[in-house]
Design an enzyme around this catalytic site. Structure first.
Site: not given
Ligand code: BG6
Length: 520
Positions: A109-110, A189, A219, A223, A257, A276, A281, A371
Site C-alpha cells: 500500500d503506497i 504525466k 513520451h 519519439k 487518435e 492528457d 504532448h 480520441k
C-alpha cells in the site's frame, strides 16, 4: 572562347558516426509504483523487455508494486499476456524466461510507511546482487496518488539521506558505510492536475531529490520524429531564414487518435483531453517547432529554449475563450465503463494560440487533438504565406501557398509542397510534393521507440528529453484558465466517432479564412 566545363567530383558525405552511448545503462534496481497498471503493462514493461532483448540492459532487478496481492508467477503471467498481445510473433520465450529472473512483484500500500521500509530492504538486497548503486523509482500511478509516493519516499529518505549535498548524491550510512547511492525518480504525466498542485509536487520532490535526478516523462519527446525537428531546423541552413513571421502564415498541429479511452475510464475521467494531451504532448511539439537554436545540446541549454517558448505563449482572457477554444466529447463516451453518465469530460480539443515573441508575433498556432477520430495521425503543418505578387493571377486560379508537413506518426515523413508550371501552352501552375520518407532511407525496425530511448536516457543521466520543473509549471499556467472556464460550462458539444471532430472546430479555423489540412 568556349566555356570549359569540368566534371565536378561529388563528395559523398558519410553520416555522422556518433553512436548512442549506452554505457551506464546496464545495471540498476528499479521500483515501479503502479507496476500492474495500464501504462506499466502497455509501455514500461514492454520497453524494459525490449532493452533487455537488445542487450542494452544487464544486471538489473525490477520490483513492480501494486495493491493487488499477486505472486511473482501471477505477475509474470499478466505482463507476458500484454507483451504477447503487442509483440505477437516477435515474442521470444527464452528471452522472456531470462527477463523474468529479474522481475519481481511486491504487493503493498503506497500510503503506508512500512511499504517504503520493505522496498528499501529489497533495494539493498538487489543492489548487492547486481553490484549497482543506481536506483530508479518509476512512478506510474494516477496523478492523485503521486503525492502519496513522494511523501512515502520523503519520510523514508531520512534513512538514506544521511548526507545530501543537494546535488543528488545521497550517502547511505545505514546500509553500507562506503556506498554512494544514485537515486533517480521518473514521473509519468500529467505532472499534477493544475499549476498549484504541480508547484507543490515539485516542492515536495525537491525535498527528496535534486532536480538533476527528477525525470518528468513526456513520451512525445522520445519519439524519433520529434527529436528530428531540431535536426531538421538547425542542421540545415535553408529553413531557418524563413522560419518566422515574415514568411510563415500559420502553423497547424494535429494529434489525432482513432482509439477511444480503451478501458481507462477511471484515469480519463480525472484528466480529459487537456490534461492528457494538450498540457504536455501538444505544448512540447509547439516548443520544438517554435524554440530558438540552443547554444548546445546540453540538457539545460535545450530545455531553456523550450521553456522560453512556454513563457511567451499568450495567456487566454476569459473573453477570448469562446472564439479560440473548442472542446467536445465523442458520442456514447458516457456509456463506457467507469464513466459518469452525465460526464462533461472532453475527448476533443481545438485551439488557437499565439506565441508573443519576436519570431512568432501574430502567427497563429492552430492545434487539435481528439480520441475516436477518423484516423491516427500526428503531424505539424507549417503554412507559408502567399507570394507577394500573383504573377499568373489572370491565367491560374491556384492560390495555395507553400507548406511543409512533418508527419510525426504513423507514417514518418516530411513533405514540402510547392508550385511548378503545368506542362503545356497555358501559364498555369500545379501543386507538387517533395517527400522524405523515413522508411526509404532508414531501417524503421531500428528506430528506438520512445519509451526505450527515454529509459536509456534516464539511466545515463541525460535529461534533455524530459520536462523541467519550471517548464511543467508554466505549461499548467497556459492551460489552467482554459480548464477553469470549461468546468464552469453546463454542456459539452459532441462529435461522431470516426469523423475529424465537431463542426465547431472547423468554424474556429474557418473564421480566419483557413481550413484544417486533412489528407484523406
Ligand atoms: C498518452 C495518453 O500520453 O499518449 C493517451 O495518456 C494517448 O491517452 C497516448 O492515447 C498517445 O500516444 P501515442 O504515442 O500513441 O501518440
Amino acid at each position: 572562347m568556349g566555356l570549359k566545363i569540368t566534371k565536378q567530383t561529388r563528395t559523398v558525405l558519410q553520416p555522422c558516426q556518433a553512436q548512442y552511448d549506452a554505457k551506464h545503462a546496464e545495471s540498476f534496481v528499479m521500483i515501479v509504483f503502479g507496476g500492474a497498471g495500464d501504462l506499466s503493462c502497455k509501455k514500461l514493461l514492454p520497453a524494459l523487455y525490449q532493452l533487455f532483448k537488445s542487450g542494452l540492459i544487464k544486471n538489473f532487478a525490477i520490483i513492480a508494486t501494486g495493491r493487488t496481492r499477486r505472486t511473482n508467477v501471477e505477475y509474470h503471467k499478466l505482463i507476458k499476456g500484454a507483451l504477447k498481445k503487442q509483440l505477437k510473433k516477435e515474442f521470444c520465450r527464452s528471452i522472456w524466461k531470462k527477463f523474468t529472473a529479474n522481475l519481481f512483484y511486491e504487493s503493498c500500500d503506497i500510503s503506508e510507511e512500512a511499504t517504503y521500509i520493505t522496498l528499501e530492504g529489497l533495494i539493498v538486497k538487489y543492489a548487492q546482487i547486481n553490484n549497482t548503486n543506481d536506483i530508479i523509482y518509476y512512478v506510474a500511478v494516477p496523478p492523485k496518488l503521486i503525492s502519496d509516493v513522494v511523501a512515502g519516499l520523503g519520510a523514508n529518505a531520512m534513512r538514506w539521506i544521511s548526507q545530501s549535498d543537494k546535488t543528488g548524491r545521497h550517502e547511505s550510512v545505514e546500509h553500507d558505510e562506503n556506498a554512494t547511492w544514485n537515486r533517480k525518480i521518473v514521473l509519468e504525466k500529467p505532472f499534477g492536475t493544475d499549476q498549484k498542485s504541480a508547484i507543490s509536487l515539485n516542492q515536495n520532490l525537491l525535498k527528496v531529490f535534486a532536480e538533476k535526478d527528477i525525470y518528468r516523462i513526456d513520451h512525445y519527446l522520445g519519439k524519433e520524429t520529434v527529436q528530428n525537428i531540431l535536426f531538421f531546423r538547425f542542421a540545415n541552413s535553408i529553413f531557418e531564414p524563413i522560419w518566422n513571421n515574415n514568411y510563415i502564415d500559420h502553423i497547424q498541429i494535429t494529434v489525432a487518435e482513432d482509439i477511444g479511452i480503451e478501458g481507462r475510464g477511471q484515469f480519463y475521467e480525472g484528466v480529459g483531453v487537456i490534461r492528457d494531451i494538450v498540457q504536455n504532448h501538444i505544448l512540447q511539439l509547439m516548443a520544438m517547432i517554435a524554440m530558438e537554436a540552443p547554444a548546445g545540446l546540453d540538457a539545460d541549454l535545450v530545455r531553456n529554449e523550450r521553456v522560453k517558448v512556454f513563457q511567451a505563449v499568450r495567456a487566454f482572457k476569459k473573453s477570448d475563450l469562446d472564439n479560440n477554444i473548442v472542446v467536445a466529447q465523442y458520442d456514447k463516451y458516457c456509456k463506457e465503463k467507469n464513466i459518469a453518465p452525465n460526464s462533461k469530460v472532453p475527448t476533443y480539443f481545438a485551439g488557437k494560440f499565439y506565441i508573443d515573441n519576436w519570431r512568432w508575433s501574430d502567427v497563429p498556432f492552430y492545434v487539435r487533438t481528439g480520441k475516436r477520430l477518423i484516423k491516427k495521425e500526428t503531424k505539424i503543418v507549417i503554412q507559408f504565406k502567399n507570394p507577394p505578387l500573383k504573377l499568373w493571377g489572370k491565367t491560374c486560379s491556384l492560390k495555395q501557398p507553400n507548406s511543409l508537413t512533418i508527419f510525426i506518426q504513423p507514417q514518418e515523413s516530411i513533405a514540402i509542397q510547392f508550385c511548378v508550371k503545368q506542362p503545356g501552352t497555358l501559364n498555369s501552375s500545379h501543386l507538387v510534393n517533395m517527400d522524405f520518407e523515413y522508411g526509404k532511407f532508414f531501417d524503421l525496425a531500428k528506430l528506438l521507440p520512445a519509451y526505450e530511448r527515454l529509459l536509456l536516457d534516464c539511466m545515463k543521466g541525460d535529461q534533455t528529453l524530459f520536462a523541467r520543473e519550471d517548464g511543467t509549471e508554466i505549461m499548467w499556467h497556459i492551460v489552467d484558465p482554459i480548464i477553469d472556464a470549461l468546468n464552469a460550462k453546463k454542456k459539452i458539444a459532441s462529435y461522431k466517432p470516426g469523423s475529424w471532430g465537431p463542426k465547431v472546430a472547423d468554424e474556429l479555423i474557418e473564421r480566419d479564412g483557413i481550413k484544417w489540412i486533412n489528407e484523406d
